[in-house]
Design an enzyme around this catalytic site. Structure first.
Site, mmCIF file in Angstrom:
data_model
loop_
_atom_site.group_PDB
_atom_site.id
_atom_site.type_symbol
_atom_site.label_atom_id
_atom_site.label_comp_id
_atom_site.label_asym_id
_atom_site.label_seq_id
_atom_site.Cartn_x
_atom_site.Cartn_y
_atom_site.Cartn_z
ATOM 1 N N CYS A 56 38.510 22.325 11.875
ATOM 2 C CA CYS A 56 37.077 22.114 11.620
ATOM 3 C C CYS A 56 36.222 22.896 12.624
ATOM 4 C CB CYS A 56 36.767 20.623 11.699
ATOM 5 S SG CYS A 56 35.023 20.229 11.856
ATOM 6 N N GLY A 57 35.351 23.776 12.120
ATOM 7 C CA GLY A 57 34.492 24.587 12.982
ATOM 8 C C GLY A 57 33.538 23.762 13.812
ATOM 9 N N HIS A 58 32.933 22.730 13.227
ATOM 10 C CA HIS A 58 32.006 21.866 13.969
ATOM 11 C C HIS A 58 32.746 21.127 15.089
ATOM 12 C CE1 HIS A 58 28.722 22.685 11.285
ATOM 13 N NE2 HIS A 58 29.395 22.268 10.236
ATOM 14 N N CYS A 59 33.999 20.755 14.825
ATOM 15 C CA CYS A 59 34.798 20.074 15.850
ATOM 16 C C CYS A 59 35.070 21.012 17.025
ATOM 17 C CB CYS A 59 36.121 19.591 15.259
ATOM 18 S SG CYS A 59 35.956 18.463 13.860
#
Length: 494
Positions: A56-59
């Protein structure tokens, strides 16, 4: 290099290693999995848990900020523990279900050994995380004993609720503390025995709930201490008479509250650079007129509202445009509206004189592919009134599962090409409004089958050519025999 020189360097490296210079940097975020999650949470009265997925990029963006915050909060008195849990790992999924994870990253605050679970609604950068969690770990309502306390606690740019209790005891005070605990994380609370400590509002001599806000009348008092009544008061008072929707992040929390509200919604989009002053006063007057009458008002900048224009099927060139969404999700639209026409338009809406706006893609000029394209304006003719057995797919252009299904539906359609009584079709559910009641589209793709006689059923079978064809054959209406066919059949029997 001389052997003695090499020995000096080696010795120095050994010393540095022993001293920890090359030691692995300590991680302050606890990494949990299905083997220790429950046990670890049970040991803590307060623990913060991030549910993440490695891909996950946001993670990935959150990770360094979360670690910085964990490092700083480890020295808090008492320490505040931050942990993470890979909810995408197959072995971890079962335990994560109990936390109702809908996306990544999701952060939860767990209290009393996990007995109380609260959504984390704070910032995603280190300083903001630290500030937010320091407030969360303390009492739900801080006590204000002086003007200095009030200055330190109250953020002039945010909603802040203060319970004023000349005698901080009894049922009203207990109800107030219950409310503060329930809404902590959403609103900041404090209490005081004397209103003179507060930056706004006059003195009071009985229990009073005072809501401080950075807009409109700046404060409002309330005296009903039933928990549900206080919660409703805070919800309604936390939205400006006219919510401003632009690129200023300070306005975004109020925009979220506007859309989360249960009222009908009036949205006026204008070009702020040229039309803001011409519309603001007139629109505010209308909003004041309908205050408490079930309508909330938003004034948006065309530049910031591109997503809204796409959602309603409108174009920026239609601004100034006013959109009304009622509680039944009916939409009413007037484009190129003049400031003086807004009041009359709202009155016509309240009087039931407006015709709902229905979003539809243009009718295709050519529609000769095996899977036919349906838009909102052709739904009646191609599905409801066609007299055919119709399999209709509701899809989204960006949906991967829809893209996988597309060639399969093409094969199904080709197999029925010589059957005039069967139609395979698709409708872009992101670009066309759906009729209320018939189709329950919660995700993509969703398929419905409507028989020629009007029987409607949702297809939930395997997404294979064979399974879909079998479903159609089992649920279709058989074509009626023609008179000549009946005669021929009778002759055969003789």
């Amino acid at each position: 290099m001389a052997k003695s020189g090499i020995l000096v360097i080696v010795s120095a490296l050994v010393v540095l290693a022993v001293c920890g210079v090359f030691a692995e940097e300590k991680e302050y975020v606890l990494t949990l999995d299905h083997t220790n999650l429950t046990e670890t949470v049970a040991k803590h009265n307060f623990i913060v848990l991030e549910f993440y997925a490695p891909w996950c990029g946001h993670c990935k963006n959150l990770a360094p900020e979360y670690e910085k915050a964990a490092s700083e909060l480890s020295s808090h008195d008492p320490p505040i523990v931050l942990a993470k849990y890979d909810a995408s790992d197959e072995a971890n999924r079962e335990l994560s279900k109990q936390y109702e994870i809908q996306g990544f990253p999701t952060i939860k605050i767990l209290r009393d050994g996990g007995k109380k679970v609260q959504e984390y609604n704070g910032p995603r950068e280190a300083a903001g995380i630290v500030s937010y969690l320091k407030k969360q770990v303390g009492p739900a309502s801080a006590e204000i004993k002086s003007k200095e306390d009030a200055t330190n606690l109250i953020d002039e740019k945010s909603i802040f609720v203060v319970g004023i209790f000349p005698d901080p005891s009894g049922e009203k005070f207990e109800n107030y503390l219950t409310l503060a605990e329930k809404l902590r994380g959403e609103v900041d609370f404090a209490h005081t025995v004397d209103a003179k400590h507060l930056p706004r509002g006059g003195p009071v001599n009985k229990p009073t709930l005072r809501l401080l806000k950075p807009f409109d009348e700046l404060f409002v008092d309330f005296e009903d201490f039933e928990v549900d009544a206080m919660e409703k008061f805070i919800s309604e008072s936390s939205i400006p008479i006219v919510t401003i929707f632009d690129n200023d992040p300070n306005n975004h929390p109020y925009v979220n509250k506007f859309f989360e509200g249960t009222n009908a919604k009036a949205l006026l989009f204008v070009n702020f650079s040229s039309d803001f002053d011409a519309f603001k006063s007139k629109y505010n007057d209308v909003a004041v007129l309908y205050k408490g009458d079930g309508v909330s008002f938003l004034l948006g900048d065309v530049e910031a509202g591109q997503g809204a224009f796409e959602y309603f099927g409108l174009k920026p060139e239609q601004a100034p445009v006013i959109i009304i969404m009622d509680t039944e999700e009916q939409k009413y639209v007037k484009d190129h509206v003049e400031p003086d026409a807004i009041a009359a338009y709202l009155k016509d809406y309240k009087d039931g004189k407006l015709k709902p706006h229905v979003k539809s893609q243009p009718i295709p000029e050519v529609n000769d592919e095996p899977v036919k394209v349906v838009v909102r304006d052709t739904l009646q003719d191609m599905v409801y009134n066609s007299g055919k057995n119709v399999l209709l797919e509701f899809y989204a252009p960006w949906c991967g599962h829809c893209k996988t299904l597309a060639p399969i539906l093409d094969e199904v359609a080709v197999s029925f090409e010589s059957d005039a009584d069967v139609l395979i079709a698709k409708l872009d559910a992101t670009a066309n409004d759906l009729p209320k009641g018939d189709f329950d589209v919660q995700g993509f793709p969703t398929m419905y089958f409507r028989s020629a006689s009007g029987n409607l059923s949702q297809y939930n079978g395997e997404r294979t050519k064979e399974a879909i064809i079998e479903f159609i054959e089992n649920n279709r209406d058989k074509p009626a025999q023609s008179d000549s066919a009946k005669v021929d059949s009778a002759k055969d029997e003789l």
